[in-house]
Design a protein around this motif. Structure first.
Motif, PDB file in Angstrom:
ATOM      1  N   GLU A 106       0.817  -1.217   0.000  1.00 60.86           N
ATOM      2  CA  GLU A 106       0.000   0.000   0.000  1.00 60.86           C
ATOM      3  C   GLU A 106       0.850   1.265   0.000  1.00 60.86           C
ATOM      4  OE1 GLU A 106      -2.631  -0.290   3.355  1.00 60.86           O
ATOM      5  OE2 GLU A 106      -3.964  -1.700   2.340  1.00 60.86           O
ATOM      6  N   ASP A 107       1.965   1.238   0.714  1.00 58.87           N
ATOM      7  CA  ASP A 107       2.803   2.423   0.873  1.00 58.87           C
ATOM      8  C   ASP A 107       3.852   2.587  -0.220  1.00 58.87           C
ATOM      9  OD1 ASP A 107       1.373   2.910   3.181  1.00 58.87           O
ATOM     10  OD2 ASP A 107       2.924   2.159   4.520  1.00 58.87           O
ATOM     11  N   SER A 108       3.941   1.643  -1.154  1.00 58.58           N
ATOM     12  CA  SER A 108       4.988   1.675  -2.173  1.00 58.58           C
ATOM     13  C   SER A 108       4.422   2.001  -3.550  1.00 58.58           C
ATOM     14  CB  SER A 108       5.682   0.309  -2.253  1.00 58.58           C
ATOM     15  OG  SER A 108       6.254  -0.031  -1.023  1.00 58.58           O
ATOM     16  N   GLN A 109       5.196   2.758  -4.312  1.00 57.27           N
ATOM     17  CA  GLN A 109       4.850   2.975  -5.705  1.00 57.27           C
ATOM     18  C   GLN A 109       5.384   1.788  -6.497  1.00 57.27           C
ATOM     19  OE1 GLN A 109       6.465   6.509  -7.522  1.00 57.27           O
ATOM     20  NE2 GLN A 109       4.916   6.469  -9.118  1.00 57.27           N
ATOM     21  N   LEU A 110       4.532   1.150  -7.270  1.00 51.89           N
ATOM     22  CA  LEU A 110       4.911  -0.050  -8.013  1.00 51.89           C
ATOM     23  C   LEU A 110       4.657   0.158  -9.502  1.00 51.89           C
ATOM     24  CD1 LEU A 110       3.232  -2.694  -5.669  1.00 51.89           C
ATOM     25  CD2 LEU A 110       5.659  -2.107  -5.765  1.00 51.89           C
ATOM     26  N   SER A 111       5.481  -0.471 -10.323  1.00 51.18           N
ATOM     27  CA  SER A 111       5.276  -0.440 -11.769  1.00 51.18           C
ATOM     28  C   SER A 111       4.277  -1.534 -12.147  1.00 51.18           C
ATOM     29  CB  SER A 111       6.606  -0.686 -12.494  1.00 51.18           C
ATOM     30  OG  SER A 111       7.026  -2.026 -12.289  1.00 51.18           O
ATOM     31  N   PHE A 112       3.779  -1.472 -13.374  1.00 47.90           N
ATOM     32  CA  PHE A 112       2.902  -2.536 -13.844  1.00 47.90           C
ATOM     33  C   PHE A 112       3.636  -3.874 -13.822  1.00 47.90           C
ATOM     34  CE2 PHE A 112       0.807   1.134 -15.942  1.00 47.90           C
ATOM     35  CZ  PHE A 112      -0.449   0.985 -15.369  1.00 47.90           C
ATOM     36  N   SER A 113       4.910  -3.852 -14.162  1.00 48.02           N
ATOM     37  CA  SER A 113       5.731  -5.059 -14.138  1.00 48.02           C
ATOM     38  C   SER A 113       5.847  -5.614 -12.719  1.00 48.02           C
ATOM     39  CB  SER A 113       7.122  -4.745 -14.709  1.00 48.02           C
ATOM     40  OG  SER A 113       7.955  -5.853 -14.593  1.00 48.02           O
ATOM     41  N   ASP A 114       6.054  -4.732 -11.741  1.00 49.56           N
ATOM     42  CA  ASP A 114       6.108  -5.169 -10.337  1.00 49.56           C
ATOM     43  C   ASP A 114       4.806  -5.855  -9.941  1.00 49.56           C
ATOM     44  OD1 ASP A 114       8.636  -3.996  -9.909  1.00 49.56           O
ATOM     45  OD2 ASP A 114       7.754  -2.105  -9.202  1.00 49.56           O
ATOM     46  N   ILE A 115       3.691  -5.252 -10.311  1.00 52.21           N
ATOM     47  CA  ILE A 115       2.377  -5.795  -9.951  1.00 52.21           C
ATOM     48  C   ILE A 115       2.153  -7.138 -10.636  1.00 52.21           C
ATOM     49  CG2 ILE A 115      -0.119  -5.421 -10.138  1.00 52.21           C
ATOM     50  CD1 ILE A 115       0.564  -2.374  -9.757  1.00 52.21           C
ATOM     51  N   ASP A 116       2.528  -7.233 -11.914  1.00 48.16           N
ATOM     52  CA  ASP A 116       2.389  -8.508 -12.626  1.00 48.16           C
ATOM     53  C   ASP A 116       3.202  -9.603 -11.924  1.00 48.16           C
ATOM     54  OD1 ASP A 116       0.774  -7.296 -14.520  1.00 48.16           O
ATOM     55  OD2 ASP A 116       2.377  -7.075 -16.013  1.00 48.16           O
ATOM     56  N   HIS A 117       4.424  -9.261 -11.530  1.00 52.94           N
ATOM     57  CA  HIS A 117       5.290 -10.238 -10.854  1.00 52.94           C
ATOM     58  C   HIS A 117       4.698 -10.649  -9.496  1.00 52.94           C
ATOM     59  CE1 HIS A 117       8.944 -12.383  -9.885  1.00 52.94           C
ATOM     60  NE2 HIS A 117       8.956 -11.785  -8.715  1.00 52.94           N
ATOM     61  N   LEU A 118       4.183  -9.685  -8.765  1.00 51.82           N
ATOM     62  CA  LEU A 118       3.567  -9.993  -7.465  1.00 51.82           C
ATOM     63  C   LEU A 118       2.335 -10.873  -7.632  1.00 51.82           C
ATOM     64  CD1 LEU A 118       3.925  -6.526  -5.704  1.00 51.82           C
ATOM     65  CD2 LEU A 118       5.020  -8.668  -5.009  1.00 51.82           C
ATOM     66  N   GLU A 119       1.532 -10.587  -8.659  1.00 55.77           N
ATOM     67  CA  GLU A 119       0.345 -11.410  -8.896  1.00 55.77           C
ATOM     68  C   GLU A 119       0.734 -12.857  -9.204  1.00 55.77           C
ATOM     69  OE1 GLU A 119      -1.666  -9.153 -11.956  1.00 55.77           O
ATOM     70  OE2 GLU A 119      -2.924  -8.123 -10.473  1.00 55.77           O
ATOM     71  N   LEU A 120       1.771 -13.042 -10.018  1.00 53.81           N
ATOM     72  CA  LEU A 120       2.248 -14.400 -10.315  1.00 53.81           C
ATOM     73  C   LEU A 120       2.773 -15.085  -9.058  1.00 53.81           C
ATOM     74  CD1 LEU A 120       4.114 -13.941 -13.724  1.00 53.81           C
ATOM     75  CD2 LEU A 120       2.036 -15.273 -13.311  1.00 53.81           C
ATOM     76  N   LEU A 121       3.517 -14.351  -8.278  1.00 52.12           N
ATOM     77  CA  LEU A 121       4.069 -14.902  -7.043  1.00 52.12           C
ATOM     78  C   LEU A 121       2.955 -15.311  -6.084  1.00 52.12           C
ATOM     79  CD1 LEU A 121       6.654 -15.505  -5.472  1.00 52.12           C
ATOM     80  CD2 LEU A 121       6.583 -13.162  -4.614  1.00 52.12           C
ATOM     81  N   LEU A 122       1.931 -14.492  -5.980  1.00 53.62           N
ATOM     82  CA  LEU A 122       0.803 -14.833  -5.099  1.00 53.62           C
ATOM     83  C   LEU A 122       0.042 -16.055  -5.602  1.00 53.62           C
ATOM     84  CD1 LEU A 122      -0.518 -11.280  -4.160  1.00 53.62           C
ATOM     85  CD2 LEU A 122       0.520 -12.973  -2.626  1.00 53.62           C
ATOM     86  N   GLN A 123      -0.089 -16.183  -6.921  1.00 49.95           N
ATOM     87  CA  GLN A 123      -0.739 -17.378  -7.474  1.00 49.95           C
ATOM     88  C   GLN A 123       0.072 -18.627  -7.126  1.00 49.95           C
ATOM     89  OE1 GLN A 123      -1.281 -16.759 -11.676  1.00 49.95           O
ATOM     90  NE2 GLN A 123      -2.812 -15.151 -11.385  1.00 49.95           N
ATOM     91  N   GLU A 124       1.390 -18.537  -7.223  1.00 51.73           N
ATOM     92  CA  GLU A 124       2.248 -19.659  -6.854  1.00 51.73           C
ATOM     93  C   GLU A 124       2.149 -19.943  -5.352  1.00 51.73           C
ATOM     94  OE1 GLU A 124       6.288 -18.942  -8.125  1.00 51.73           O
ATOM     95  OE2 GLU A 124       5.647 -18.573 -10.191  1.00 51.73           O
ATOM     96  N   LYS A 125       2.124 -18.895  -4.562  1.00 51.34           N
ATOM     97  CA  LYS A 125       2.074 -19.032  -3.102  1.00 51.34           C
ATOM     98  C   LYS A 125       0.752 -19.679  -2.665  1.00 51.34           C
ATOM     99  CE  LYS A 125       4.721 -17.971   0.355  1.00 51.34           C
ATOM    100  NZ  LYS A 125       5.815 -18.862   0.657  1.00 51.34           N
ATOM    101  N   ARG A 126      -0.304 -19.437  -3.428  1.00 48.69           N
ATOM    102  CA  ARG A 126      -1.614 -20.010  -3.116  1.00 48.69           C
ATOM    103  C   ARG A 126      -1.544 -21.546  -3.095  1.00 48.69           C
ATOM    104  NH1 ARG A 126      -6.720 -18.528  -2.663  1.00 48.69           N
ATOM    105  NH2 ARG A 126      -6.450 -16.366  -3.265  1.00 48.69           N
ATOM    106  N   GLN A 127      -0.635 -22.128  -3.870  1.00 45.27           N
ATOM    107  CA  GLN A 127      -0.486 -23.595  -3.942  1.00 45.27           C
ATOM    108  C   GLN A 127      -0.098 -24.190  -2.588  1.00 45.27           C
ATOM    109  OE1 GLN A 127      -0.979 -25.250  -6.945  1.00 45.27           O
ATOM    110  NE2 GLN A 127      -1.430 -23.309  -7.945  1.00 45.27           N
ATOM    111  N   THR A 128       0.623 -23.419  -1.773  1.00 46.39           N
ATOM    112  CA  THR A 128       1.089 -23.933  -0.479  1.00 46.39           C
ATOM    113  C   THR A 128       0.479 -23.165   0.705  1.00 46.39           C
ATOM    114  OG1 THR A 128       3.034 -22.489  -0.581  1.00 46.39           O
ATOM    115  CG2 THR A 128       3.294 -24.736  -1.442  1.00 46.39           C
TER     116      THR A 128
END
Length: 148
Positions: A106-128
């Protein structure tokens, strides 16, 4: 000495100097002073003291080139960031790590690329993922309703 141990032992001022070393790959005390001049009012003697401490802590290496010393990082920036992140998260109840991450995002400015990477990471994290994260605190360090 492990990289984790080295990183945990640097001050905020030393971290500022390391950021210059990582960005430039090789630098002099004069260059560090000039680069940080916009952010700090450190004199060259202060920068030399910080550089010397970082050499002593084996965070920076040094070599003599002509009549000046050139400094270069001995530890990777990414590993140092990973260590500091792990150290920060180890200071809070494991049940609150998600809230810490929320706050950082919430407190950080993120690029679209950062957000895309975080979304992928969260999808992977959901597996465990687990239904509920267990508290890792010593009894009396948090307000968890769990029996310790």
């Amino acid at each position: 000495m492990s990289e984790k141990k080295k990183t945990l032992n640097i001050t905020d001022a030393e971290w500022e100097v390391m950021r210059v070393a990582w960005a430039t790959n090789e630098t002099t005390s004069k260059e560090v002073t000039e680069i940080l001049n916009e952010k700090t009012e450190w004199k060259n003697t202060t920068v030399k003291t910080l550089l010397s401490r970082l050499v002593d802590k084996e965070m920076l290496g040094t070599k003599k080139v002509g009549n000046k010393f050139v400094y270069f990082p001995l530890v990777e920036e990414r590993k140092s960031i990973d260590t500091i992140s792990a150290e920060m998260l180890a200071k809070v109840c494991s049940k609150k790590v998600g809230k810490v991450l929320e706050s950082i995002i919430e407190d950080s400015q993120l690029s679209f690329s950062d957000i895309d990477h975080l979304e992928l990471l969260l999808q992977e994290k959901r597996q465990t993922a687990v239904d509920e994260v267990k508290c890792n605190c010593t009894p009396g360090q948090c307000q968890c309703r769990l029996v310790h």
